[in-house]
Write a protein that holds these residues in place. Structure first.
Motif, short mmCIF file in Angstrom:
data_model
loop_
_atom_site.label_atom_id
_atom_site.label_comp_id
_atom_site.label_asym_id
_atom_site.label_seq_id
_atom_site.Cartn_x
_atom_site.Cartn_y
_atom_site.Cartn_z
N SER A 212 1.44 -1.37 0.28
CA SER A 212 0.12 -0.14 -0.06
C SER A 212 1.02 1.05 -0.01
O SER A 212 1.69 1.16 1.05
CB SER A 212 -1.22 -0.39 1.33
N ASP A 214 1.03 4.34 0.05
CA ASP A 214 1.05 5.47 1.02
C ASP A 214 1.33 4.56 2.39
O ASP A 214 1.20 5.59 3.39
CB ASP A 214 -1.06 6.13 1.31
N ASN A 254 0.55 11.51 5.34
CA ASN A 254 -1.40 10.79 5.44
C ASN A 254 -2.05 11.79 6.18
O ASN A 254 -3.55 11.43 5.71
CB ASN A 254 -1.78 9.81 5.76
N ARG A 450 -2.43 4.14 9.63
CA ARG A 450 -3.98 3.45 9.64
C ARG A 450 -4.28 3.00 10.97
O ARG A 450 -5.90 2.38 11.00
CB ARG A 450 -4.38 2.59 8.19
N ASP A 472 -2.98 -6.01 6.44
CA ASP A 472 -3.35 -4.37 6.55
C ASP A 472 -4.16 -4.24 7.58
O ASP A 472 -4.96 -5.09 8.23
CB ASP A 472 -4.05 -3.68 5.04
N SER A 474 -6.92 -2.20 6.81
CA SER A 474 -7.91 -2.42 6.85
C SER A 474 -8.80 -3.11 6.64
O SER A 474 -10.17 -3.21 6.80
CB SER A 474 -8.27 -1.69 5.34
N SER A 503 -7.47 1.73 2.61
CA SER A 503 -6.51 0.67 1.88
C SER A 503 -7.20 -0.26 0.81
O SER A 503 -7.47 -0.85 1.27
CB SER A 503 -5.08 0.49 2.09
#
Length: 509
Positions: A212, A214, A254, A450, A472, A474, A503
């Motif tokens: 990812s 970012d 971010n 995140r 992740d 996410s 993400s």
């Protein structure tokens, strides 16, 4: 499921220890112990960190946040199946669907047997096992039904405006009120875990940093720490501090982008522009100091690739001064603009109970009362020597998720100040040791912008990667976006979606 076993440590002790796994314990367990572990999840005594499979083995990473214990349980899948975790613990459902698509292992009693990452277009089935597919066979995806009078559906995506990655959202609405949202992801699956298999550690690290874009520093750091744990190696102190500097720069960039984007989705383009300038200043500073705007390939197993020179330290100090000059003015404008508050306060509320059940990390979890930060638990250097707070709010709405970002910006500025003052001298890297004489395994959990990023890796005796799993944050946030948007109006979805900013690429692997 009530059992006599009450802690993760006791569960791990029931299995056969895997001594080559570091730094957390890993144990191979039987079906009964596996089901007891599921009981701990169901009872809320443990948090699910990851669930993945390989070659007739399924792995479950858990955290007992109460005592700080972390561990991995593994079970041999006789008949290519294992007792479903998602049947009793909802956060595991999508992980099981992905595991099934990638490895072919079947969760017994799964509550959702639809494919997740596999859209029927891959040239192979079960890519981790390389099962050939006669021909791609795309199928119509059966979205979950919703019953009620005067309901209508609104399909959005997978192609979106601008540079947003692809994902499909299916809304069921009653007038303007959303009754159900269901996402379909997997459009940007890159086969990262399959591509890593057989690669030298150095090459696999490059792929890890691109899961990812970012979060390249977070993923590179997690992969490096997992690899170093597998080798049992320590890295130079200066490298540890430079890694933290890169991670905090990534967090700043971010958060600035997200705060501006949330304001833009609430029709306040001016703040979007100003926060875009701050983000650009951070990216340019990163480029001047480390040679890349996103700091790709700067964190490597064994240390870091780039040092911070005297000019770099001046650049960092100048950046912090500029941010501290302008950031409070922009936040005051946000806080005193009634039209913005009307859109963000009370919109897209995520309950504390759901955040805790899903082990939701980052600003999403902390805005809903879950005070988890991997820099504190399990913790890793140099954060054990840095002073910072983990901001937590209870409201769980768009406004709370934005304020968590604001407070985290303030904390990151303080952390960078401390790093610049206390950065030790010395080398910035050391070579990886020769290939091990036996297979080694390592795991790491680090705090990205995140939330927590997990990497697990197994290294062969020839020094190549046998298997690597990357998780992740996410994975545990996307399902909660669906819950948070219910009973909101369709026009507020972009605002809620951006406040989560999950993400696509990190999720789809």
């Amino acid at each position: 499921m009530e059992t006599g076993v009450t802690t993760l440590r006791e569960i791990i002790a029931e299995g056969r220890a895997v001594p080559e796994h570091r730094p957390w314990p890993r144990a191979v367990v039987g079906r009964e112990t596996w089901q007891r572990a599921i009981g701990l999840l169901q009872a809320g005594r443990c948090t699910l960190l990851a669930l993945w499979g390989e070659n007739a083995l399924v792995h479950l990473a858990l955290a007992d946040e109460g005592c700080g214990e972390l561990g991995v349980l593994s079970m041999a899948c006789e008949g290519n199946s294992f007792p479903s975790v998602g049947q009793q613990h909802a956060p595991a459902i999508r992980l099981e669907r992905a595991l099934r698509d990638l490895s072919g292992l079947e969760p017994e009693g799964a509550v959702d047997t639809r494919a997740w990452l596999d859209h029927g277009k891959w040239p192979v089935r079960r890519p981790l096992g390389r099962v050939e597919r006669a021909a791609p066979t795309p199928q119509r995806y059966p979205f979950l039904p919703a019953e009620g009078e005067s309901l209508h559906q609104i399909p959005v995506g997978p192609v979106h405006a601008g540079i947003i990655e692809p994902g499909h959202f299916r809304f069921t609405a009653s007038g303007e009120t959303i009754v159900r949202l269901e996402a379909r992801l997997g459009y940007v699956h890159k086969g990262t875990e399959s591509l890593m298999a057989g690669l030298p550690v150095e090459r696999a690290a490059v792929l890890a940093g691109r899961v990812s874009g970012d979060s390249t520093a977070a993923y590179a750091l997690a992969f490096a720490r997992a690899t170093e744990a597998a080798h049992g190696m320590a890295i130079p102190a200066r490298a540890l501090w430079l890694r933290a500097l890169m991670a905090e720069l990534e967090r700043l960039a971010n958060h600035f982008g997200d705060i501006g984007a949330v304001c833009n989705d609430a029709a306040f383009a001016m703040l979007h522009a100003h926060f875009g300038i701050l983000r650009e200043q951070v990216l340019r500073a990163a480029d001047r100091c480390f040679g890349h705007r996103l700091m790709m390939d700067c964190i490597v197993p064994g240390g870091v690739r780039c040092d911070l020179t005297g000019n770099g330290a001046q650049t960092m100090s100048g950046l912090i001064d500029q941010v501290r000059k302008h950031f409070p003015e922009l936040i005051e404008l946000y806080d005193n603009t009634a039209s913005l508050q009307d859109r963000t306060v009370g919109t897209g509320i995520l309950s504390t109970a759901l955040a805790r059940q899903f082990g939701c990390g980052g600003y999403v979890g902390r805005a809903s009362g879950r005070a988890f930060d991997a820099r504190r638990m399990p913790g890793y250097p140099p954060y054990d020597r840095l002073q910072f707070e983990v901001p937590v709010l209870e409201e769980g709405d768009v406004d709370a998720r934005l304020w968590i970002r604001i407070r985290e910006v303030e904390q990151s500025l303080s952390i960078i100040d401390q790093i610049l003052r206390e950065l030790p001298s010395g080398p910035i890297s050391q070579p990886l040791p020769p290939p091990p004489t036996e297979v080694r395994e390592g795991v790491a959990l680090v705090e990205g912008f995140r939330g927590d990023v997990l990497v697990w890796v197994r290294i062969r005796t020839d020094g190549t990667v046998e298997r690597c799993h990357l998780r992740d944050p996410s994975w545990f946030q996307w399902p909660l976006l669906e819950a948070a948007i219910e009973s909101n109006i369709v026009a507020d979805f972009p605002l809620c979606n951006k406040s989560f900013n999950c993400s696509y690429s990190g999720h789809d692997l």
